[in-house]
Design a protein around this motif. Structure first.
Motif, PDB file in Angstrom:
ATOM      1  N   ALA A 134       0.823  -1.208   0.000  1.00 39.43           N
ATOM      2  CA  ALA A 134       0.000   0.000   0.000  1.00 39.43           C
ATOM      3  C   ALA A 134       0.859   1.260   0.000  1.00 39.43           C
ATOM      4  N   VAL A 135       1.962   1.238   0.741  1.00 38.08           N
ATOM      5  CA  VAL A 135       2.861   2.393   0.769  1.00 38.08           C
ATOM      6  C   VAL A 135       3.402   2.687  -0.622  1.00 38.08           C
ATOM      7  N   ILE A 136       3.822   1.641  -1.344  1.00 42.18           N
ATOM      8  CA  ILE A 136       4.338   1.815  -2.698  1.00 42.18           C
ATOM      9  C   ILE A 136       3.276   2.439  -3.605  1.00 42.18           C
ATOM     10  N   LEU A 137       2.044   1.951  -3.496  1.00 40.03           N
ATOM     11  CA  LEU A 137       0.951   2.481  -4.319  1.00 40.03           C
ATOM     12  C   LEU A 137       0.575   3.903  -3.905  1.00 40.03           C
ATOM     13  N   ASN A 138       0.643   4.192  -2.614  1.00 41.07           N
ATOM     14  CA  ASN A 138       0.345   5.550  -2.144  1.00 41.07           C
ATOM     15  C   ASN A 138       1.363   6.557  -2.665  1.00 41.07           C
TER      16      ASN A 138
END
Length: 225
Positions: A134-138
């Motif tokens: 999720a961090v990468i996508l955020n």
């Protein structure tokens, strides 16, 4: 005499065919790759990315010259790619640039994301693996970061797994599932764009981040204090 003329004709036809095939292959190669002497908007795109990430200090002029060649090789070395100075599909992928002939598919994105999760969080609880994804996508949605999964993952110094080569590990089934869940919208972090392990973090800057969530060994944050 007729036999000689026939032989000469056959040789001429074969030679011409070889030239045509060579030219076709060369044109295809030039369309798919960027190398010394290339010009155009795609060269500018590569120059801009390399300049933003600290690899290139030349002009963004769309002309592939010596400085760009050295910068590409430096980028390739940092990302464990073949150091030939040619911006082919593998280097484009690392730069977050979509290849002209073959668009990056959803399955390619899921696989790269699952590789990053495997390298960074394979020993974490499942929800922690989803959180890293999720961090990468955020980051893709944040103007401070590159706007593709590949761009975020391969941003210089962003992830330990890229620096030490663990990004190239075969993804675990758990991490593949976590990548799918993250891409489908599950974000346990509430929008975090940073995470770190306090027990292993070496950057002093990381302690300026304001934690908003913790799972397993990782803390997550949106911004600094």
């Amino acid at each position: 005499m007729k036999k000689i003329l026939l032989l000469v004709s056959l040789i001429s036809i074969l030679t011409l065919s070889c030239v045509v095939f060579y030219v076709d292959d060369y044109i295809s190669y030039g369309q798919a790759n960027i190398f010394w002497g290339s010009k155009g908007d795609e060269v500018k795109t590569v120059q801009t990315k390399l300049k933003n990430w600290g690899y290139y200090n030349g002009s963004v002029d769309g002309v592939y010259g010596y400085k760009m060649y050295q910068s590409v090789k430096k980028f390739q070395k940092k990302n464990n790619l073949k150091q030939d100075g040619i911006v082919g599909n593998a280097t484009k992928k690392a730069l977050g640039i979509q290849a002209k002939k073959k668009a990056t598919s959803r399955s390619d994105e899921i696989y790269l994301l699952s590789q990053a999760i495997t390298g960074e969080a394979r020993g974490e609880p499942y929800i922690g693996q989803v959180s890293v994804g999720a961090v990468i996508l955020n980051r893709i949605k944040d103007s401070r970061f590159p706007h593709s999964i590949a761009g975020v993952v391969y941003q210089p110094g962003a992830f330990t797994a890229v620096d030490d080569g663990q990004i190239n590990m075969k993804p675990t089934q758990s991490c593949i599932k976590a990548a799918n869940d993250a891409i489908n919208g599950w974000d346990p972090t509430g929008g975090a764009v940073y995470y770190w392990n306090p027990a292993t973090a070496t950057s002093k800057w990381i302690w300026r981040l304001k934690p908003i969530y913790k799972v397993g060994k990782h803390w997550f944050a949106k911004e600094t204090y």
